[in-house]
Design an enzyme around this catalytic site. Structure first.
Site, mmCIF file in Angstrom:
data_model
loop_
_atom_site.group_PDB
_atom_site.id
_atom_site.type_symbol
_atom_site.label_atom_id
_atom_site.label_comp_id
_atom_site.label_asym_id
_atom_site.label_seq_id
_atom_site.Cartn_x
_atom_site.Cartn_y
_atom_site.Cartn_z
ATOM 1 N NE ARG A 113 4.556 -5.872 -2.797
ATOM 2 C CZ ARG A 113 5.555 -6.538 -2.480
ATOM 3 N NH1 ARG A 113 6.620 -5.839 -2.422
ATOM 4 N NH2 ARG A 113 5.716 -7.850 -2.262
ATOM 5 C CG ASP A 114 7.814 -8.168 -5.517
ATOM 6 O OD1 ASP A 114 8.962 -7.225 -5.361
ATOM 7 O OD2 ASP A 114 7.821 -9.241 -5.023
ATOM 8 C CG HIS A 124 6.779 -13.717 -2.753
ATOM 9 N ND1 HIS A 124 5.658 -12.917 -3.379
ATOM 10 C CD2 HIS A 124 7.949 -13.124 -3.021
ATOM 11 C CE1 HIS A 124 6.445 -11.732 -3.886
ATOM 12 N NE2 HIS A 124 7.635 -11.681 -3.550
ATOM 13 C CG HIS A 151 11.675 -12.464 -6.455
ATOM 14 N ND1 HIS A 151 11.682 -11.215 -7.108
ATOM 15 C CD2 HIS A 151 10.712 -12.597 -5.369
ATOM 16 C CE1 HIS A 151 10.976 -10.500 -6.373
ATOM 17 N NE2 HIS A 151 10.294 -11.257 -5.512
ATOM 18 C CB CYS A 181 16.616 -7.699 -6.718
ATOM 19 S SG CYS A 181 17.252 -7.850 -5.082
ATOM 20 C CG ASN A 190 7.542 -11.079 -8.267
ATOM 21 O OD1 ASN A 190 7.868 -9.992 -8.359
ATOM 22 N ND2 ASN A 190 7.457 -11.919 -6.962
HETATM 23 N N1 COA Z 1 2.071 4.825 5.490
HETATM 24 C C1 COA Z 1 2.083 5.763 5.400
HETATM 25 N N2 COA Z 1 2.838 6.525 6.376
HETATM 26 C C2 COA Z 1 3.586 5.882 7.223
HETATM 27 C C3 COA Z 1 3.534 4.697 7.466
HETATM 28 C C4 COA Z 1 2.506 3.797 6.384
HETATM 29 N N3 COA Z 1 2.627 2.697 6.260
HETATM 30 N N4 COA Z 1 4.331 3.988 8.328
HETATM 31 C C5 COA Z 1 4.543 5.267 9.088
HETATM 32 N N5 COA Z 1 4.465 6.240 8.091
HETATM 33 C C6 COA Z 1 4.909 7.667 8.453
HETATM 34 C C7 COA Z 1 4.696 8.007 9.695
HETATM 35 O O1 COA Z 1 3.451 8.492 10.035
HETATM 36 C C8 COA Z 1 5.988 9.056 9.901
HETATM 37 O O2 COA Z 1 5.495 10.261 9.315
HETATM 38 P P1 COA Z 1 5.911 11.845 10.064
HETATM 39 O O3 COA Z 1 7.168 11.867 9.639
HETATM 40 O O4 COA Z 1 4.980 12.597 9.501
HETATM 41 O O5 COA Z 1 5.563 11.705 11.296
HETATM 42 C C9 COA Z 1 7.003 8.483 9.002
HETATM 43 O O6 COA Z 1 6.217 7.864 8.158
HETATM 44 C C10 COA Z 1 7.976 7.720 9.592
HETATM 45 O O7 COA Z 1 7.429 6.660 10.461
HETATM 46 P P2 COA Z 1 7.990 5.521 11.130
HETATM 47 O O8 COA Z 1 7.079 4.649 11.952
HETATM 48 O O9 COA Z 1 9.164 6.138 11.964
HETATM 49 O O10 COA Z 1 8.620 4.637 9.942
HETATM 50 P P3 COA Z 1 10.133 4.475 9.553
HETATM 51 O O11 COA Z 1 10.637 5.754 8.833
HETATM 52 O O12 COA Z 1 10.942 3.734 10.590
HETATM 53 O O13 COA Z 1 9.853 3.241 8.454
HETATM 54 C C11 COA Z 1 8.296 1.631 7.522
HETATM 55 C C12 COA Z 1 9.242 1.976 8.587
HETATM 56 C C13 COA Z 1 7.953 0.178 8.034
HETATM 57 C C14 COA Z 1 7.365 2.367 7.363
HETATM 58 C C15 COA Z 1 9.261 1.621 6.350
HETATM 59 O O14 COA Z 1 10.422 0.971 6.309
HETATM 60 C C16 COA Z 1 8.492 0.949 5.144
HETATM 61 O O15 COA Z 1 7.466 1.132 4.569
HETATM 62 N N6 COA Z 1 9.060 -0.163 4.830
HETATM 63 C C17 COA Z 1 8.552 -1.212 3.789
HETATM 64 C C18 COA Z 1 9.330 -1.360 2.492
HETATM 65 C C19 COA Z 1 8.788 -2.202 1.779
HETATM 66 O O16 COA Z 1 7.546 -1.938 1.069
HETATM 67 N N7 COA Z 1 9.619 -3.298 1.033
HETATM 68 C C20 COA Z 1 9.053 -4.110 0.151
HETATM 69 C C21 COA Z 1 8.288 -5.472 0.905
HETATM 70 S S1 COA Z 1 9.529 -6.767 0.723
HETATM 71 ZN ZN ZN Z 2 9.075 -10.314 -3.956
#
Ligand code: COA
Ligand code: ZN
Length: 303
Positions: A12-13, A204, A206, A237, A246
């Site tokens: 994942r990371d 966790h 890095h 990063c 990590n």
């Molecule tokens: N899985 C699949 N699709 C998702 C989803 C998920 N977990 N969450 C939202 N979506 C879809 C929505 O259904 C929407 O689809 P559409 O355009 O077809 O209607 C679209 O994505 C946008 O949804 P929204 O709720 O507005 O999301 P956003 O664009 O504001 O993004 C997150 C918010 C949280 C989903 C996004 O920023 C994210 O995934 N961040 C995580 C990043 C990460 O993994 N970082 C590492 C960890 S440290």
């Molecule tokens: Zn991390």
């Protein structure tokens, strides 16, 4: 028999931050090789929008594969309720949520404030039935943030209290961008433990500035027994060019085993899993000292 528990987060990371994509088949081979080395818990992917992070688009399939490996605990990251629903559907044993202590990192990473993230996590705690997955909150940027700079310890302690109140099973403190030092690790783990007790579980870390192992040992001395790590320090990063990922799994395992603290992980087999990783991503840099130098002559793993 294990005195410390290591969760491999490379799939994942590591892969999320890697420059190259790994095929689904190679991911499965890698996960299987890790499990064969005795790794008991693997964060195999994240349920994020595939358009946002294409490298995680096959997480459903990787979870399904991992669930077929006897004894392995399968972890997935979810950033919101929708991601949690996908994780439930897939049958992950544990779901981890990234909840940033830095407001700016939170907005950049999940487009929500820390308070909104706590509300998402609370909804998920309420949604899961009696047989639902374990829920972990990883407090991201707990030791500093590339966007915000300093993250006040009071903010981390308050966030941990809110997450405990929301009903999470466990909390991890994450040094997302590799800013932490051992003194800070000791202080913050002690403060958060005083607030939420045994719910504080994992570190966790890095290795961005080379302090990964020193920080892990400081956390161990504070009573932490659960660590995230990635094989070959895979990853990077997006905010720090040239940064490694990590803390390196094989170096962490070596440190504990050499100290007589069993991890349940076989180092020769772990190096074999690293070979499989290297074959799958030949152009991706892998880090770590043990793989370069080998085990010391006459080395004995912890009994
Ligand atoms: N899985 C699949 N699709 C998702 C989803 C998920 N977990 N969450 C939202 N979506 C879809 C929505 O259904 C929407 O689809 P559409 O355009 O077809 O209607 C679209 O994505 C946008 O949804 P929204 O709720 O507005 O999301 P956003 O664009 O504001 O993004 C997150 C918010 C949280 C989903 C996004 O920023 C994210 O995934 N961040 C995580 C990043 C990460 O993994 N970082 C590492 C960890 S440290
Ligand atoms: Zn991390």
């Amino acid at each position: 028999m294990r005195q410390v528990h290591i969760c491999e987060v490379g799939p994942r990371d590591g892969l999320q931050n890697a420059r190259h994509r790994m095929t689904t088949e190679a991911k499965k081979r890698w996960v299987s090789a890790l499990a064969a080395a005795g790794v008991e818990e693997i964060e195999v992917g994240s349920f994020v929008p595939p358009k946002l992070i294409p490298a995680m688009a096959d997480t459903e399939e990787i979870v399904r594969h991992a669930l077929g490996i006897a004894g392995l605990r399968v972890v997935a990251l979810a950033p919101n309720v929708k991601g949690f629903e996908r994780a439930l559907q897939a049958g992950a044993h544990k779901v981890t949520f990234p909840v940033s202590a830095s407001r700016r990192h939170s907005e950049a990473n999940v487009r929500m404030s820390p308070e909104q993230m706590v509300a998402q996590v609370k909804t998920c705690v309420e949604m899961r039935g009696a047989s639902g997955p374990q829920i972990e909150a990883g407090i991201a940027t707990a030791f500093g943030c590339t966007l915000q700079g300093e993250v006040p310890e009071d903010d981390v302690v308050r966030l941990a209290a809110q997450l405990a109140e929301a009903g999470v099973d466990c909390i991890a403190l994450a040094d997302t961008v590799g800013y932490a030092n051992p003194a800070q690790i000791r202080r913050l783990f002690r403060r958060v433990r005083a607030e939420v007790g045994d719910k504080l579980e994992a570190a966790h870390l890095h290795n961005t500035r080379g302090l990964g192992l020193a920080n892990a040992l400081a956390a161990f001395d504070e009573g932490v027994r659960h660590f995230d790590a990635s094989l070959g320090g895979l990853g990077g990063c997006p905010f720090a060019p040239g940064a490694s990922g990590n803390v390196v799994t094989e170096d962490l395992v070596f440190m504990f085993e050499a100290m007589g603290i069993p991890t349940g992980i076989d180092l020769d087999r772990l190096i074999e899993a690293r070979r499989i990783l290297g074959e799958a991503l030949p152009e991706e840099p892998l880090y770590g000292h043990l793989a370069a130098a080998g085990l010391p002559k006459g080395f004995c793993a912890a009994a």
